[in-house]
Design a protein around this motif. Sequence first.
Motif, short mmCIF file in Angstrom:
data_model
loop_
_atom_site.label_atom_id
_atom_site.label_comp_id
_atom_site.label_asym_id
_atom_site.label_seq_id
_atom_site.Cartn_x
_atom_site.Cartn_y
_atom_site.Cartn_z
N ILE A 181 -18.44 63.52 25.41
CA ILE A 181 -19.36 64.36 24.63
C ILE A 181 -19.22 64.08 23.14
N LEU A 182 -17.98 63.94 22.67
CA LEU A 182 -17.75 63.64 21.26
C LEU A 182 -18.38 62.31 20.88
N GLN A 183 -18.30 61.34 21.79
CA GLN A 183 -18.86 60.02 21.51
C GLN A 183 -20.39 60.05 21.50
N ILE A 184 -20.97 60.86 22.36
CA ILE A 184 -22.43 60.98 22.37
C ILE A 184 -22.92 61.60 21.06
N ILE A 185 -22.22 62.63 20.58
CA ILE A 185 -22.58 63.26 19.31
C ILE A 185 -22.51 62.25 18.18
N ALA A 186 -21.42 61.48 18.13
CA ALA A 186 -21.27 60.47 17.09
C ALA A 186 -22.30 59.36 17.24
N ALA A 187 -22.65 59.05 18.49
CA ALA A 187 -23.60 57.96 18.75
C ALA A 187 -24.97 58.25 18.14
N PHE A 188 -25.39 59.50 18.16
CA PHE A 188 -26.70 59.83 17.59
C PHE A 188 -26.74 59.61 16.08
N SER A 189 -25.58 59.71 15.44
CA SER A 189 -25.55 59.44 14.00
C SER A 189 -25.78 57.96 13.72
N ALA A 190 -25.61 57.09 14.74
CA ALA A 190 -25.81 55.65 14.56
C ALA A 190 -27.26 55.32 14.25
N SER B 274 -29.04 49.75 19.24
CA SER B 274 -27.91 48.95 19.71
C SER B 274 -26.56 49.64 19.44
N PRO B 275 -26.28 50.07 18.18
CA PRO B 275 -25.04 50.82 17.95
C PRO B 275 -24.99 52.12 18.75
N LYS C 158 -33.85 43.66 19.85
CA LYS C 158 -33.81 43.39 21.29
C LYS C 158 -32.56 42.60 21.67
N ASN C 159 -32.24 41.59 20.88
CA ASN C 159 -31.04 40.79 21.15
C ASN C 159 -29.78 41.64 21.07
N SER C 160 -29.76 42.51 20.05
CA SER C 160 -28.60 43.38 19.86
C SER C 160 -28.44 44.36 21.02
N ILE C 161 -29.56 44.87 21.50
CA ILE C 161 -29.52 45.81 22.62
C ILE C 161 -28.98 45.14 23.88
N ILE C 162 -29.41 43.92 24.13
CA ILE C 162 -28.96 43.20 25.33
C ILE C 162 -27.44 43.01 25.29
N ILE C 163 -26.91 42.61 24.13
CA ILE C 163 -25.47 42.43 24.01
C ILE C 163 -24.74 43.76 24.20
N ALA C 164 -25.30 44.83 23.63
CA ALA C 164 -24.68 46.15 23.75
C ALA C 164 -24.66 46.62 25.19
N LEU C 165 -25.74 46.39 25.91
CA LEU C 165 -25.82 46.82 27.31
C LEU C 165 -24.93 45.98 28.22
N LEU C 166 -24.80 44.71 27.88
CA LEU C 166 -24.10 43.79 28.77
C LEU C 166 -22.65 44.21 29.02
N ARG C 167 -21.93 44.50 27.95
CA ARG C 167 -20.49 44.76 28.08
C ARG C 167 -20.19 46.02 28.90
#
Length: 449
Positions: A62-71, A247-248, A389-398
């Motif tokens: 939950i803490l990570q999701i909150i921080a993720a939205f700030s990305a 992506s972030p 799009k490229n950044s999203i693919i790399i982010a999703l891959l890992r």
Amino acid sequence: MESREKRFATEPLNRLIFSMVLPAFLAQLINALYNIVDRVYIGRIPGDGELALTGLGITFPILQIIAAFSAFSGSGGAPLASRYLGKQEYNKAQEVLLTSVSLLIRFSVILTVFFYITKAPLLNLFGASENTFQYANDYLSIYLLGTIFVQFSVGLNSFISGQGNSKIAMFSVLIGAVTNIILDPIFIFGFNLGVQGAAIATVISQACSAIWIVCFLKSKKSVIKLDFKKLKLKKELVRPIFALGISPFIMQSTNSLVNIVLNSSFEHYGGDIYVGAMTILSSIATVLFIPVDAIRQGVIPILSYNYGAHNKQRVLDVIKRFMIFALTTSLVTGSIVIMFPSIFVSIFSPNPELVNLTSSLAPIFFIGAPFFGILMGTQGCLLSFGLAKNSIIIALLRKIILLIPLALILPHFFGVMGLIYAQPIADIGSILCAAISLTICVKRIVRTM
């Protein structure tokens, strides 16, 4: 006032990169202390330290999701604003800031309400047991009150460094972290509030950091100024901010999803002690990737600015140094953790059984860490070029394509160790794909500039 960010195009690169990366590194290191100091103190609560630490680990998704939205603001809006600064379009850069702030306020309200309504079933879903649920619930109930401060302190600080004010950005984090370090023992042990005290200290600290950032962005020292009276959600800017920020966001939010899968799986296959071990490994990972992520944060404004200004040779020189510095850094830090895991593990718990277990898992868990600089460098370059799009693919891959399926499949063959094996396999696979993607994208960028 406008000359500050123009040094991105004129200052000698090694000195410029160092001047941007050092404050970013210190800021990242200090920022990591927010949660790590909580974990160190909580792990030493007399009698309940281990269960309290495990309960805190269950709140991470939950803490990570909150921080993720700030990305969406920090990693989406700030590079976009830097590109406009490179084009000398200052009004457009300010509109990006105002739109980002409007988004952050909306995110704060939605996230606070949603998680207050759903926190009990979510914590159970994330692996809370009868012994750990109360600790997780106590911490989260207070932490959610500071959601707006998290959004502002994390999401807006990049707009300061994006103007070339990396030292000011570092102080933004330093203020909050020092406050947290001072308040943690007072509330946890002095007032005997336990995990609730840790949460109170964190909220107050984040509020101090957020206030500092807002005051700077409203001051005459800021090239792009924050004016709450002019806040407006510019629809034509929301899409590019989201395109760069997604992506972030995926990288951080999938950390949350991974923690959900791993915590529940560790609870199923190994019990509370393995959940505690995963909490410690996650804490070490946070510290481990600070230097290379600081390089990424420090270089992105430089690369974005020069890409916006069409300085082709400068862009190529920045990329070269970026990748060399990032890979060298990850090789050093990753190797140290793999060779001396017990030094880091023992910081988080005095329990010999937990320390021995976690120390034995760490070298396997972090096999891919020495080469993580390639992945972070690729992500930074793609964001700077606006290649969403490229950044999203790399982010999703890992995390999504590799790690989660492996974490669900491998335990059927290797038991609890299958969860540990999943991490290095996913890391190495995504690093190889990132290297190939970066090579292709750079060649394309060079042709089009």
